[in-house]
Design a protein around this motif. Structure first.
Motif, PDB file in Angstrom:
ATOM      1  N   TYR A  96      17.662 -56.238  -8.680  1.00 18.45           N
ATOM      2  CA  TYR A  96      16.255 -55.851  -8.591  1.00 18.45           C
ATOM      3  C   TYR A  96      16.024 -54.553  -9.355  1.00 18.45           C
ATOM      4  CZ  TYR A  96      14.961 -59.184  -4.921  1.00 18.45           C
ATOM      5  OH  TYR A  96      14.674 -60.324  -4.203  1.00 18.45           O
ATOM      6  N   ARG A  97      14.790 -54.378  -9.774  1.00 18.29           N
ATOM      7  CA  ARG A  97      14.322 -53.081 -10.253  1.00 18.29           C
ATOM      8  C   ARG A  97      12.925 -52.864  -9.704  1.00 18.29           C
ATOM      9  NH1 ARG A  97      11.495 -50.215 -14.134  1.00 18.29           N
ATOM     10  NH2 ARG A  97      12.556 -48.324 -14.892  1.00 18.29           N
ATOM     11  N   ASN A  98      12.759 -51.820  -8.880  1.00 20.60           N
ATOM     12  CA  ASN A  98      11.458 -51.527  -8.262  1.00 20.60           C
ATOM     13  C   ASN A  98      10.875 -52.751  -7.562  1.00 20.60           C
ATOM     14  OD1 ASN A  98      11.675 -48.932  -9.315  1.00 20.60           O
ATOM     15  ND2 ASN A  98      10.502 -49.443 -11.157  1.00 20.60           N
ATOM     16  N   ASP A  99      11.710 -53.408  -6.779  1.00 17.09           N
ATOM     17  CA  ASP A  99      11.321 -54.591  -6.003  1.00 17.09           C
ATOM     18  C   ASP A  99      10.968 -55.802  -6.849  1.00 17.09           C
ATOM     19  OD1 ASP A  99      11.734 -53.428  -3.481  1.00 17.09           O
ATOM     20  OD2 ASP A  99       9.745 -52.489  -3.541  1.00 17.09           O
ATOM     21  N   LEU A 114      14.211 -67.308  -2.655  1.00 17.39           N
ATOM     22  CA  LEU A 114      14.011 -66.500  -1.459  1.00 17.39           C
ATOM     23  C   LEU A 114      14.947 -65.291  -1.506  1.00 17.39           C
ATOM     24  CD1 LEU A 114      13.807 -69.316   1.237  1.00 17.39           C
ATOM     25  CD2 LEU A 114      11.916 -67.986   0.268  1.00 17.39           C
ATOM     26  N   PRO A 115      14.481 -64.135  -1.086  1.00 21.09           N
ATOM     27  CA  PRO A 115      15.336 -62.937  -1.156  1.00 21.09           C
ATOM     28  C   PRO A 115      16.532 -63.037  -0.229  1.00 21.09           C
ATOM     29  CG  PRO A 115      13.310 -62.480   0.049  1.00 21.09           C
ATOM     30  CD  PRO A 115      13.146 -63.844  -0.538  1.00 21.09           C
ATOM     31  N   SER A 116      17.616 -62.416  -0.651  1.00 22.81           N
ATOM     32  CA  SER A 116      18.828 -62.370   0.163  1.00 22.81           C
ATOM     33  C   SER A 116      19.153 -60.914   0.495  1.00 22.81           C
ATOM     34  CB  SER A 116      19.999 -63.020  -0.571  1.00 22.81           C
ATOM     35  OG  SER A 116      20.480 -62.157  -1.590  1.00 22.81           O
ATOM     36  N   LYS A 120      21.335 -55.681  -5.419  1.00 26.49           N
ATOM     37  CA  LYS A 120      21.751 -54.545  -6.226  1.00 26.49           C
ATOM     38  C   LYS A 120      20.518 -53.982  -6.918  1.00 26.49           C
ATOM     39  CE  LYS A 120      26.529 -55.825  -7.344  1.00 26.49           C
ATOM     40  NZ  LYS A 120      27.476 -56.082  -8.473  1.00 26.49           N
ATOM     41  N   ASN A 121      20.504 -52.687  -7.150  1.00 29.98           N
ATOM     42  CA  ASN A 121      19.369 -52.041  -7.801  1.00 29.98           C
ATOM     43  C   ASN A 121      19.738 -51.665  -9.223  1.00 29.98           C
ATOM     44  OD1 ASN A 121      16.707 -50.965  -7.793  1.00 29.98           O
ATOM     45  ND2 ASN A 121      17.597 -48.912  -7.737  1.00 29.98           N
TER      46      ASN A 121
END
Length: 390
Positions: A96-99, A114-116, A120-121
């Motif tokens: 992810y980056r900024n959600d 679907l999100p898990s 990692k950012n």
């Protein structure tokens, strides 16, 4: 374990109309290459698409049972940092980056967005297209990145001595390209001339410029950066900071600036497109997917979807959005938003039978038939947009 990469459409695709009516976001061209082509070169592997059903036949999905399938947002462009971060994802990890979901590795051969909990950012910069005007606004950066990608370690084909060159180190001709008696100035950005492309005599070119395979610049054309003419496009007159995806024509005098044309478009002779309001106030663009207007900045010209065209001497207002398969003509300025399959000055609709016939005719001009999958896409767009037409 080997990896299979899939470019998926996010909800951003509806903000990229009219161009994503007829293609996934990853099939949009920005810089020299499409986003799909960029990923394939960076990854050294073919990629497929996960998109909406009516586009899936032309842009198929390939899921592999014996590999880790990696989903990558189709509206973002690769670079070394982003590719490394995606390749480092373990099974069922997300980046992810900024959600914003950038990528997701899935261990099962089924797709779920679907999100898990395994997130990692990514903190690096990401070049992506989120609004249709991003395509021309970011084109300079994209041309420079693609130029490095395509030319690193290679030597340009010979450049004729009939030309005047400025900063020749940033001028690259692919084999078969022909350029004679023209000025190529790469001091403000690289100049890339694709395979078998033709630059006729007397052209004045300032980079950054990307001229695709078998594209043509006609005699005396004046082209400012950052401009991309995709494969088989024809350019003439005055062009500035414009992206033409492929197989489109702006072959005659007239101005085109801060603009994007899809594929199989044609601007009639002396067509001129405004990109700046007389009072220099912000340009508002109609966002078809949202049904509202949005500010695109101080400069924005025409945004024209695939298979659309306009007659000679057409004048297009600042920030005009033209949908898919429109036939524009008439003595007056057309509206600033022309829904797909508009006819004339938007008082009538293009009949589907004739629209398909004419799309096929335009493709035949450049030696290609209208494929069944393409006709089905046009039919789907016709149905989806019919309530917006008269």
């Amino acid at each position: 374990m080997e990896r299979n990469y899939i470019l998926f459409d996010t909800p951003v695709r509806e903000d990229l109309y009219p161009f994503t009516h007829t293609r996934p976001a990853a099939a949009c061209r920005i810089g020299i290459l499409t986003i799909q082509e960029k990923w394939e070169r960076w990854l050294g592997a073919a990629v497929s698409h996960f998109t909406i059903p009516y586009l899936q036949a032309k842009y198929p999905l390939r899921l592999q049972k014996d590999q880790v399938n990696v989903l990558v947002a189709g509206n973002i462009c690769p670079d070394a940092g982003l590719v490394a971060a995606i390749q480092a994802l373990g099974p069922d990890e997300e980046l992810y980056r900024n959600d914003q979901l950038l990528a997701k590795a899935i261990s099962e051969p089924t797709i779920s967005l679907l999100p898990s909990a395994n997130r990692k950012n990514y903190t690096g910069e990401v070049l992506g297209i989120y609004k249709p005007w991003d395509i021309f606004a970011l084109n300079d950066k994209a041309i420079r990145a693609d130029f490095r990608l395509l030319t690193e370690g290679r030597v340009s084909a010979p450049i004729s001595s009939t030309n005047q060159l400025i900063n020749p180190a940033d001028i690259f001709l692919e084999p078969g390209a022909s350029v004679e008696c023209s000025v190529l100035n790469a001091s403000s950005g690289p100049v890339y001339i694709g395979k078998d492309a033709l630059v006729m005599e007397g052209c004045l070119i300032r980079g950054a410029l990307a001229l695709g395979e078998k594209a043509v610049l006609k005699m005396g054309a004046k082209v400012y950066g950052a401009t991309t003419l995709g494969p088989h496009c024809v350019g003439g007159g005055e062009i500035k900071n414009t992206v033409m995806f492929g197989y489109s024509n702006k072959a005659h005098d007239g101005y085109l600036g801060d603009a994007v044309l899809g594929e199989w478009c044609n601007l009639g002779a002396n067509t001129t497109c405004s990109n700046l309001k007389n009072n220099v106030s912000p340009v508002k663009i109609y966002m078809e997917g949202q049904g509202e207007w949005a500010v695109a900045g101080t400069k924005c010209g025409v945004l024209m979807g695939d298979y659309s065209r306009c007659g000679i001497n057409t004048m297009l207002n600042t920030g005009t959005v033209v949908g898919v398969s429109c036939n524009i003509f008439g003595a007056h300025l057309p509206p600033k938003f022309l829904p797909s399959f508009s006819w004339g000055d938007h008082q009538q609709s293009y009949r589907l039978t004739e629209a398909l016939r004419d799309a096929g005719n335009w493709k035949q001009l450049k030696g290609q038939p209208l494929q069944r999958e393409e006709a089905e896409i046009l039919e789907a767009v016709y149905e989806q947009t019919k309530e917006k037409r008269p």
